[in-house]
Design a protein around this motif. Structure first.
Motif, PDB file in Angstrom:
ATOM      1  N   GLY A  24      46.447  41.752  40.390  1.00  0.00           N
ATOM      2  CA  GLY A  24      47.054  42.004  39.095  1.00  0.00           C
ATOM      3  C   GLY A  24      46.552  41.013  38.060  1.00  0.00           C
ATOM      4  O   GLY A  24      45.874  40.035  38.364  1.00  0.00           O
ATOM      5  N   LYS A  25      46.885  41.296  36.834  1.00  0.00           N
ATOM      6  CA  LYS A  25      46.463  40.451  35.720  1.00  0.00           C
ATOM      7  C   LYS A  25      47.174  39.097  35.767  1.00  0.00           C
ATOM      8  O   LYS A  25      48.243  38.956  36.369  1.00  0.00           O
ATOM      9  N   VAL A  26      46.576  38.123  35.098  1.00  0.00           N
ATOM     10  CA  VAL A  26      47.185  36.797  34.989  1.00  0.00           C
ATOM     11  C   VAL A  26      48.571  36.949  34.364  1.00  0.00           C
ATOM     12  O   VAL A  26      48.739  37.666  33.381  1.00  0.00           O
ATOM     13  N   GLY A  27      49.553  36.293  34.959  1.00  0.00           N
ATOM     14  CA  GLY A  27      50.917  36.347  34.441  1.00  0.00           C
ATOM     15  C   GLY A  27      51.813  37.321  35.183  1.00  0.00           C
ATOM     16  O   GLY A  27      53.027  37.302  34.994  1.00  0.00           O
ATOM     17  N   LEU A  55      34.405  37.520  39.072  1.00  0.00           N
ATOM     18  CA  LEU A  55      35.542  37.183  39.929  1.00  0.00           C
ATOM     19  C   LEU A  55      36.859  37.584  39.284  1.00  0.00           C
ATOM     20  O   LEU A  55      37.754  38.105  39.957  1.00  0.00           O
ATOM     21  N   ASP A  56      37.009  37.344  38.002  1.00  0.00           N
ATOM     22  CA  ASP A  56      38.265  37.703  37.324  1.00  0.00           C
ATOM     23  C   ASP A  56      38.573  39.188  37.458  1.00  0.00           C
ATOM     24  O   ASP A  56      39.737  39.575  37.623  1.00  0.00           O
ATOM     25  N   ASP A  57      37.554  40.042  37.419  1.00  0.00           N
ATOM     26  CA  ASP A  57      37.762  41.484  37.587  1.00  0.00           C
ATOM     27  C   ASP A  57      38.252  41.804  38.993  1.00  0.00           C
ATOM     28  O   ASP A  57      39.137  42.648  39.177  1.00  0.00           O
ATOM     29  N   VAL A  58      37.689  41.139  39.986  1.00  0.00           N
ATOM     30  CA  VAL A  58      38.109  41.357  41.372  1.00  0.00           C
ATOM     31  C   VAL A  58      39.551  40.894  41.564  1.00  0.00           C
ATOM     32  O   VAL A  58      40.373  41.593  42.174  1.00  0.00           O
ATOM     33  N   LEU A  59      39.865  39.715  41.028  1.00  0.00           N
ATOM     34  CA  LEU A  59      41.235  39.201  41.149  1.00  0.00           C
ATOM     35  C   LEU A  59      42.224  40.110  40.443  1.00  0.00           C
ATOM     36  O   LEU A  59      43.313  40.380  40.958  1.00  0.00           O
ATOM     37  N   ARG A  80      49.969  37.969  40.993  1.00  0.00           N
ATOM     38  CA  ARG A  80      48.849  37.071  40.654  1.00  0.00           C
ATOM     39  C   ARG A  80      49.332  35.631  40.623  1.00  0.00           C
ATOM     40  O   ARG A  80      48.649  34.730  41.117  1.00  0.00           O
ATOM     41  N   ASP A  81      50.500  35.398  40.046  1.00  0.00           N
ATOM     42  CA  ASP A  81      51.042  34.036  40.009  1.00  0.00           C
ATOM     43  C   ASP A  81      51.258  33.494  41.415  1.00  0.00           C
ATOM     44  O   ASP A  81      50.961  32.326  41.691  1.00  0.00           O
TER      45      ASP A  81
END
Length: 65
Positions: free
Chosen positions: A18-21, A9-13, A25-26
């Motif tokens: 975009g990456k966390v931060g 899931l993290d890869d899809v998100l 994404r925020d």
């Protein structure tokens, strides 16, 4: 049988938001948090209403707007 390729899931998100931060994404995570809070609040109200044997109309006070 064909082997399934699973994507974390993290890869899809990361791909879609975009990456966390990052701002996108925020904003996504904030929207998810708000939606979960609203759902949990609604479920708590529903549970309390059912425990008191009230219909939705009774809880709403039969408002005629």
């Amino acid at each position: 049988m064909a082997q399934m390729n699973l994507t974390p899931l993290d890869d899809v998100l990361d791909k879609h938001f975009g990456k966390v931060g990052t701002p996108k994404r925020d904003a996504f995570e904030s929207d998810v948090d708000e939606a979960l809070h609203a759902y949990r609040l609604g479920e708590a109200i529903k549970k309390a209403r059912i425990e008191q044997n009230l219909t939705q109309e009774q809880l709403g006070g039969n408002c005629n707007h």
